[in-house]
Enzyme design. Structure first.
Site, PDB file in Angstrom:
ATOM      1  N   GLY A 125     -12.428  88.142  19.302  1.00 10.98           N
ATOM      2  CA  GLY A 125     -11.574  89.316  19.424  1.00 10.98           C
ATOM      3  C   GLY A 125     -12.311  90.574  19.819  1.00 10.98           C
ATOM      4  O   GLY A 125     -12.912  90.635  20.887  1.00 10.98           O
ATOM      5  N   CYS A 170     -24.080  93.562  26.246  1.00 11.40           N
ATOM      6  CA  CYS A 170     -23.080  93.116  27.220  1.00 11.40           C
ATOM      7  C   CYS A 170     -23.609  93.149  28.648  1.00 11.40           C
ATOM      8  O   CYS A 170     -22.831  93.164  29.609  1.00 11.40           O
ATOM      9  CB  CYS A 170     -21.797  93.951  27.110  1.00 11.40           C
ATOM     10  N   TYR A 212     -24.198  93.159  19.527  1.00  9.44           N
ATOM     11  CA  TYR A 212     -24.545  93.308  18.112  1.00  9.44           C
ATOM     12  C   TYR A 212     -23.282  93.487  17.286  1.00  9.44           C
ATOM     13  O   TYR A 212     -22.321  94.130  17.721  1.00  9.44           O
ATOM     14  CB  TYR A 212     -25.456  94.525  17.913  1.00  9.44           C
ATOM     15  N   HIS A 213     -23.293  92.925  16.072  1.00  9.69           N
ATOM     16  CA  HIS A 213     -22.257  93.185  15.073  1.00  9.69           C
ATOM     17  C   HIS A 213     -22.938  93.510  13.752  1.00  9.69           C
ATOM     18  O   HIS A 213     -23.984  92.926  13.423  1.00  9.69           O
ATOM     19  CB  HIS A 213     -21.358  91.963  14.869  1.00  9.69           C
ATOM     20  N   GLY A 254     -16.329  84.850  25.484  1.00 10.05           N
ATOM     21  CA  GLY A 254     -16.834  85.385  26.730  1.00 10.05           C
ATOM     22  C   GLY A 254     -17.787  86.535  26.469  1.00 10.05           C
ATOM     23  O   GLY A 254     -17.941  87.001  25.343  1.00 10.05           O
TER      24      GLY A 254
END
Length: 282
Positions: free
Chosen positions: A188, A207, A111-112, A106
């Site tokens: 997660g 987001c 960004y990661h 969802g």
């Protein structure tokens, strides 16, 4: 049964005993990757472990797993966003040095990367009776991060209508996006630890929240902090909030699960360095 790390080793690594709680449930096995991982291959690992869990559940021999890691720089979109609407963003963001991937979780674009702790709990929500509701599962994940930040760094969250952890109305330090299939969870949370992710977040509206900026533990506390240390603290908080014993996974004796994890770790080590900041053409 998988082999566990010795209790002495676990206590040394976590700096304090892991909470022993609901012993009617089996332990959650955690593994922390020390090298940032390519996103697409980590997505494939989650899918592989999901299939292993699903097959083993038929004989009640499946294990719950918590993967903790950092990613190589990558922007990811959620399942609600279409390829067409993201085409220009994909082109722009890959030009500054990041990968781009579409995820089945969802949420929207985010960004990661290095300096951010990512956690992928792969849990069977049907272990309890009645089964844990998805809303409760996400709530516990949020409370885990809030408890860690408050207990270890004295950082208090503020309530928000949005999922995630906010330090004030316009500063978000952690995001949550999950997927649940057959009562088995994937994806997660992600929590910003060092300042390294912030320049990458500045390139997007993360987001979908235009008035919100990314924060991190290092900036707010004014102290250096290591992702390795945060991972240890989050493991302890996870066990407390989810009321589960948490044990370190010994991959060498964890069968095909351990083999899949080791293969990804070896692949990540071979890829080499990653860009520390966004790069621009002049």
């Amino acid at each position: 049964m998988w082999e566990l790390a010795s209790r002495e080793t676990q206590l040394r690594q976590t700096k304090k005993p892991l909470q022993l709680t609901n012993m009617s449930l089996p332990p959650v096995f955690y593994y922390y990757f020390r090298t940032p991982l390519p996103y697409a291959r980590t997505l494939a690992l989650q899918e592989r472990l999901h299939q292993i869990q699903l097959a083993a559940r038929r004989t009640s021999s499946h294990h719950d797993i918590l993967l903790l890691l950092q990613h190589r720089p990558v922007y990811t979109s959620g399942r609600r966003q279409t390829t067409d609407e993201l085409a220009d963003e994909r082109t722009r963001l890959t030009k500054i040095g990041a990968d781009f991937a579409t995820a089945a979780r969802g949420g929207q674009l985010t960004y990661h990367g290095p300096g951010q702790l990512v956690g992928y709990p792969l849990l069977d929500l049907s272990r309890t009776s009645p089964a844990m509701r998805i809303r409760d599962y996400i709530c516990k994940m949020q409370r885990t991060l809030q408890a860690y930040l408050a207990g270890e760094h004295g950082l208090r969250h503020v309530p928000s209508e949005h999922t995630g952890v906010f330090l004030d109305a316009t500063t978000k330090i952690a995001s949550i996006g999950v997927q649940v299939r057959h009562r088995l969870t994937t994806h997660g949370f992600a929590m910003n630890v060092t300042k390294e992710p912030l320049a990458w977040f500045d390139q997007v509206v993360a987001c979908g929240l235009a008035d919100v900026k990314a924060g991190c533990i290092e900036s707010v506390t004014g102290k250096p902090v290591e992702v390795d240390d945060v991972a240890r603290g989050v493991v302890a908080a996870f066990g407390t909030i989810y009321e589960r014993d948490v044990e370190e996974l010994r991959v060498a004796s964890a069968g095909e699960v351990g083999q899949a994890i080791m293969a990804l770790e070896e692949e990540a080590a071979a890829v080499g360095e990653w860009p520390q900041r966004p790069t621009y053409d002049h």
